[in-house]
Design a protein around this motif. Structure first.
Motif, PDB file in Angstrom:
ATOM      1  N   VAL A 178       0.680  -1.134  -0.036  1.00 47.46           N
ATOM      2  CA  VAL A 178      -0.018  -0.113  -0.029  1.00 47.46           C
ATOM      3  C   VAL A 178       0.885   1.048  -0.038  1.00 47.46           C
ATOM      4  CG1 VAL A 178      -1.814   1.260   1.225  1.00 47.46           C
ATOM      5  CG2 VAL A 178      -1.729  -1.364   1.299  1.00 47.46           C
ATOM      6  N   LEU A 179       0.513   2.257  -0.793  1.00 42.96           N
ATOM      7  CA  LEU A 179       1.524   3.247  -1.065  1.00 42.96           C
ATOM      8  C   LEU A 179       0.436   4.651  -0.665  1.00 42.96           C
ATOM      9  CD1 LEU A 179       2.785   2.782  -4.599  1.00 42.96           C
ATOM     10  CD2 LEU A 179       3.924   2.342  -2.525  1.00 42.96           C
ATOM     11  N   ARG A 180       0.781   5.350   0.437  1.00 46.32           N
ATOM     12  CA  ARG A 180       0.184   6.643   0.945  1.00 46.32           C
ATOM     13  C   ARG A 180       0.469   7.502   0.157  1.00 46.32           C
ATOM     14  NH1 ARG A 180       1.460   6.482   5.904  1.00 46.32           N
ATOM     15  NH2 ARG A 180       2.714   8.285   5.875  1.00 46.32           N
ATOM     16  N   LEU A 181      -0.413   8.463  -0.624  1.00 47.74           N
ATOM     17  CA  LEU A 181      -0.140   9.615  -1.517  1.00 47.74           C
ATOM     18  C   LEU A 181      -0.383  10.713  -0.575  1.00 47.74           C
ATOM     19  CD1 LEU A 181       0.349  11.202  -4.281  1.00 47.74           C
ATOM     20  CD2 LEU A 181      -1.820  11.211  -4.386  1.00 47.74           C
ATOM     21  N   GLU A 182       0.775  11.689  -0.517  1.00 40.99           N
ATOM     22  CA  GLU A 182       0.586  12.908   0.425  1.00 40.99           C
ATOM     23  C   GLU A 182       0.804  13.969  -0.455  1.00 40.99           C
ATOM     24  OE1 GLU A 182       1.986  10.850   4.558  1.00 40.99           O
ATOM     25  OE2 GLU A 182       3.217  12.254   3.559  1.00 40.99           O
ATOM     26  N   VAL A 183       0.340  15.146  -0.010  1.00 42.17           N
ATOM     27  CA  VAL A 183       0.452  16.603  -0.680  1.00 42.17           C
ATOM     28  C   VAL A 183       1.033  17.509   0.259  1.00 42.17           C
ATOM     29  CG1 VAL A 183      -1.965  17.070  -0.309  1.00 42.17           C
ATOM     30  CG2 VAL A 183      -0.407  18.105  -2.324  1.00 42.17           C
ATOM     31  N   MET A 184       1.785  18.316  -0.395  1.00 36.23           N
ATOM     32  CA  MET A 184       2.219  19.730   0.591  1.00 36.23           C
ATOM     33  C   MET A 184       2.450  20.969  -0.159  1.00 36.23           C
ATOM     34  SD  MET A 184       5.465  20.326   2.909  1.00 36.23           S
ATOM     35  CE  MET A 184       7.167  20.195   1.537  1.00 36.23           C
ATOM     36  N   GLN A 185       1.660  21.735   0.283  1.00 38.45           N
ATOM     37  CA  GLN A 185       1.480  23.175  -0.444  1.00 38.45           C
ATOM     38  C   GLN A 185       3.028  23.853  -0.245  1.00 38.45           C
ATOM     39  OE1 GLN A 185      -2.306  24.323   1.761  1.00 38.45           O
ATOM     40  NE2 GLN A 185      -2.570  25.716  -0.156  1.00 38.45           N
TER      41      GLN A 185
END
Length: 263
Positions: A178-185
């Protein structure tokens, strides 16, 4: 920004003969020539706000390719590893490689900044795909979030035996890949920051979705081309370094096509 992006496209045009000729001579992608491809399912982790809207847009079927940056035939020598994800606009068939208007590609590697690329072979665990974090490295623009970066954080595994492909395939079979996609502004384009709270919120990674690898895909990898300019879910590449990719990726595809025709 438009001037620097135009410059990036021009630089890409200058570099494109190198990637095209390199792919022709190698008879494969110049970088990430060999990989293993899986069908996957994307599940949103949030539903509220701009991040929730992004998560909902990305939900559904995906193709995920894991690969070594330089070495072929699964050699576990010092290198960077990469993951390419296609969020599919329609459920991929066993052999389909056609890109739909809603397809979105994101490309990740085991280093965080361009300047850290030379250090990647020293900091990457080449023996286990799921033992590294993967960064998209270059910026994107997402409506409601502004300028952002992405990363993938895999589920950690405890297995220590077998090749990295064997470990990965066992994790997939057990439902643990399982790959957790994360975002950062990194900047809200056109919006001035007004408070420390907003600055703090923008400076942290936020979970978007889980990408579950489900089974091997039989899609022809040589005919499959990933590029950040497949932006059907509204994740738009921005900046001069992203624009360099436009011509160099196209030249690499052309070199591979000529190699396949030449036999």
């Amino acid at each position: 920004m438009r001037v620097t992006e135009a410059l990036g496209r021009a630089i890409g045009g200058v570099l494109s003969p190198i990637t095209g000729e390199g792919s022709l001579l190698r008879r494969a992608r110049l970088f990430h020539p060999d990989g293993v491809l899986f069908r996957a399912d994307v599940r949103p982790l949030v539903r509220e706000g701009a991040v929730g809207e992004l998560a909902q847009r990305l939900a559904g079927p995906a193709l995920v390719r894991l690969s070594s940056a330089w070495w072929r035939h699964e050699k576990e020598l010092p290198d960077a590893l990469g993951i390419a994800v296609r969020f599919c606009g329609r459920t991929p068939t066993a052999t389909s490689v056609e890109v739909s208007a809603r397809d979105q590609d994101l490309l990740f590697a085991t280093f965080q900044h361009i300047w850290s690329l030379p250090l990647a072979p020293l900091t990457t665990n080449v023996h286990d795909y799921l033992a590294n974090e993967y960064h998209a490295i270059l910026p994107f623009y997402v409506l409601g979030l502004g300028r952002v970066k992405f990363r993938l954080v895999p589920s950690r595994q405890r297995e220590t035996h077998g090749s990295r492909r064997e470990r990965l395939e066992r994790a997939v079979a057990a439902g643990n890949a399982v790959l957790r996609l994360e975002v950062m502004q990194t900047g809200a384009l056109g919006v001035r920051l007004r408070s420390p709270e907003e600055i703090l919120r923008m400076s942290r990674w936020r979970a978007v979705a889980l990408i579950d690898l489900e089974e091997r895909s039989l899609v022809d990898q040589e005919a499959l081309s990933f590029t950040p300019f497949h932006a059907g879910r509204g994740i738009m590449p921005v900046g001069p370094f992203q624009m360099i990719r436009a011509a160099t990726y196209a030249a690499s595809r052309a070199g591979r096509k000529v190699a396949s025709i030449a036999g």
